[in-house]
Design a protein around this motif. Structure first.
Motif, PDB file in Angstrom:
ATOM      1  N   UNK A  55       0.830  -1.190   0.000  1.00 30.57           N
ATOM      2  CA  UNK A  55       0.000   0.000   0.000  1.00 30.57           C
ATOM      3  C   UNK A  55       0.880   1.260   0.000  1.00 30.57           C
ATOM      4  N   UNK A  56       0.247   2.409  -0.153  1.00 31.83           N
ATOM      5  CA  UNK A  56       0.991   3.670  -0.261  1.00 31.83           C
ATOM      6  C   UNK A  56       1.862   3.910   0.960  1.00 31.83           C
ATOM      7  N   UNK A  57       1.286   3.678   2.132  1.00 28.80           N
ATOM      8  CA  UNK A  57       1.967   3.914   3.397  1.00 28.80           C
ATOM      9  C   UNK A  57       3.315   3.202   3.432  1.00 28.80           C
ATOM     10  N   UNK A  58       3.287   1.899   3.150  1.00 30.03           N
ATOM     11  CA  UNK A  58       4.528   1.116   3.187  1.00 30.03           C
ATOM     12  C   UNK A  58       5.478   1.525   2.075  1.00 30.03           C
ATOM     13  N   UNK A  59       4.938   1.746   0.875  1.00 29.38           N
ATOM     14  CA  UNK A  59       5.770   2.052  -0.287  1.00 29.38           C
ATOM     15  C   UNK A  59       6.589   3.318  -0.078  1.00 29.38           C
ATOM     16  N   UNK A  77       9.402   0.920   3.016  1.00 33.35           N
ATOM     17  CA  UNK A  77      10.011  -0.054   2.114  1.00 33.35           C
ATOM     18  C   UNK A  77      11.320   0.408   1.470  1.00 33.35           C
ATOM     19  N   UNK A  78      11.507   1.687   1.156  1.00 37.43           N
ATOM     20  CA  UNK A  78      12.792   2.064   0.545  1.00 37.43           C
ATOM     21  C   UNK A  78      13.997   1.587   1.350  1.00 37.43           C
ATOM     22  N   UNK A  79      13.990   1.804   2.668  1.00 32.69           N
ATOM     23  CA  UNK A  79      15.118   1.368   3.491  1.00 32.69           C
ATOM     24  C   UNK A  79      15.180  -0.153   3.601  1.00 32.69           C
ATOM     25  N   UNK A  80      14.004  -0.783   3.779  1.00 34.06           N
ATOM     26  CA  UNK A  80      13.984  -2.242   3.925  1.00 34.06           C
ATOM     27  C   UNK A  80      14.476  -2.930   2.663  1.00 34.06           C
ATOM     28  N   UNK A  81      14.016  -2.462   1.509  1.00 37.51           N
ATOM     29  CA  UNK A  81      14.406  -3.114   0.260  1.00 37.51           C
ATOM     30  C   UNK A  81      15.860  -2.835  -0.085  1.00 37.51           C
TER      31      UNK A  81
END
Length: 299
Positions: free
Chosen positions: A100-104, A108-112
């Motif tokens: 979803x937008x929140x995670x994206x 997620x940028x740091x996690x990915x």
């Protein structure tokens, strides 16, 4: 209908050049051959696609529709080539991820980045969708992994905690709502809003939530990131609704008032969503493990 990619590529070239001869040159066809192909294409579709004018050509309404779709076709083909190229270059794994937008935007940028540094031989395709869309895609086996905030009754998926955060209202420092510690969503619907772009998961959620209250949200402007929402709000354009975790970066440019939302749905505990964890590929399982590390809330 009978046509091929050469016909579509030729039509795009002619429409963009506004001239049949120049369009034919772009795709390395003789004008006579291009004219013949366009005539057959129009016959196949059953309507005129180009208006022949003294100084060139222009698409008809049907031609404009074909032009939009043809461009999407070639954009999708380019994406397909981009997705396949890593395999030819020796990349050994690929994971499909929807969120979803929140995670994206927020987490997620740091996690990915962490995951991809650990696994240079893996590629990830990330798409933004609403939480129900993500859950259904995972349940149907269309994607490997999802990150969601909302649950969907009856969906046969497994959920693993990812991050805790909540949606908050942000307002300019001099706004009438700024002194308030909290508010109900229904109490702010008379004010204009700054929103993420239409089609984003949070845009869809916010508009539907207002509609469920029998109200229409006045959207003054739509932007492409939470940081841009924060900057527009601080400039006095309107109110915004963003994850608390996104406020710190956006507020670095100008002061913002943060107002808690007194709604159960404001708590956005993000979860990793998979069909069956034991059935994941090795790389998808590694991604889930990476995402589930350090389950912390916003600072």
């Amino acid at each position: 209908m009978h046509y091929d990619l050469t016909d579509l590529r030729l039509f795009i070239a002619i429409a963009e050049a506004k001239n049949l001869t120049r369009g034919a040159e772009r795709v390395h066809l003789a004008p006579s051959s291009a004219s013949h192909r366009m005539r057959l294409l129009e016959e196949s579709i059953g309507t005129a696609l180009l208006l022949r004018e003294p100084r060139g050509v222009s698409p008809t309404r049907a031609g404009e529709a074909l032009l939009r779709h043809a461009r999407r076709v070639f954009a999708q083909l380019e994406q397909m080539h981009a997705d396949l190229t890593p395999y030819a270059q020796g990349v050994r794994g690929h994971v499909s991820l929807w969120a979803n937008t929140h995670a994206t935007h927020a987490f997620l940028p740091d996690s990915l980045a962490t995951f991809l540094q650990r696994h240079p031989q893996v590629t990830i395709s990330l798409e933004e969708h609403t939480s129900p869309e993500v859950i259904m895609a995972v349940a149907r086996g269309e994607i490997d992994v999802g990150v969601v905030a909302d649950l969907l009754e009856g969906a046969e998926v497994e959920l693993i905690p990812y991050r805790a955060d909540r949606l908050v209202l942000i307002a300019p420092a001099d706004h009438p709502l700024a002194p308030r510690a909290s508010t109900r969503f229904a109490e702010v619907l008379d004010y204009p809003f700054v929103m993420l772009h239409a089609g984003s998961a949070i845009h869809t959620f916010t508009m539907n939530t207002a509609a469920a209250l029998g109200r229409h949200l006045e959207v003054r402007i739509q932007v492409r990131s939470f940081e841009a929402v924060c900057r527009m709000v601080s400039a006095g354009v309107g109110l915004g609704m963003v994850p608390l975790g996104a406020v710190a970066a956006g507020a670095a440019h100008a002061p913002l008032a943060v107002v808690e939302l007194e709604e159960p749905w404001a708590q956005r505990d993000l979860k990793v969503c998979v069909r069956k964890r034991e059935s994941l590929s090795r790389f998808a399982a590694d991604l889930v493990a990476c995402l589930s590390e350090g389950r912390v809330g916003p600072t």
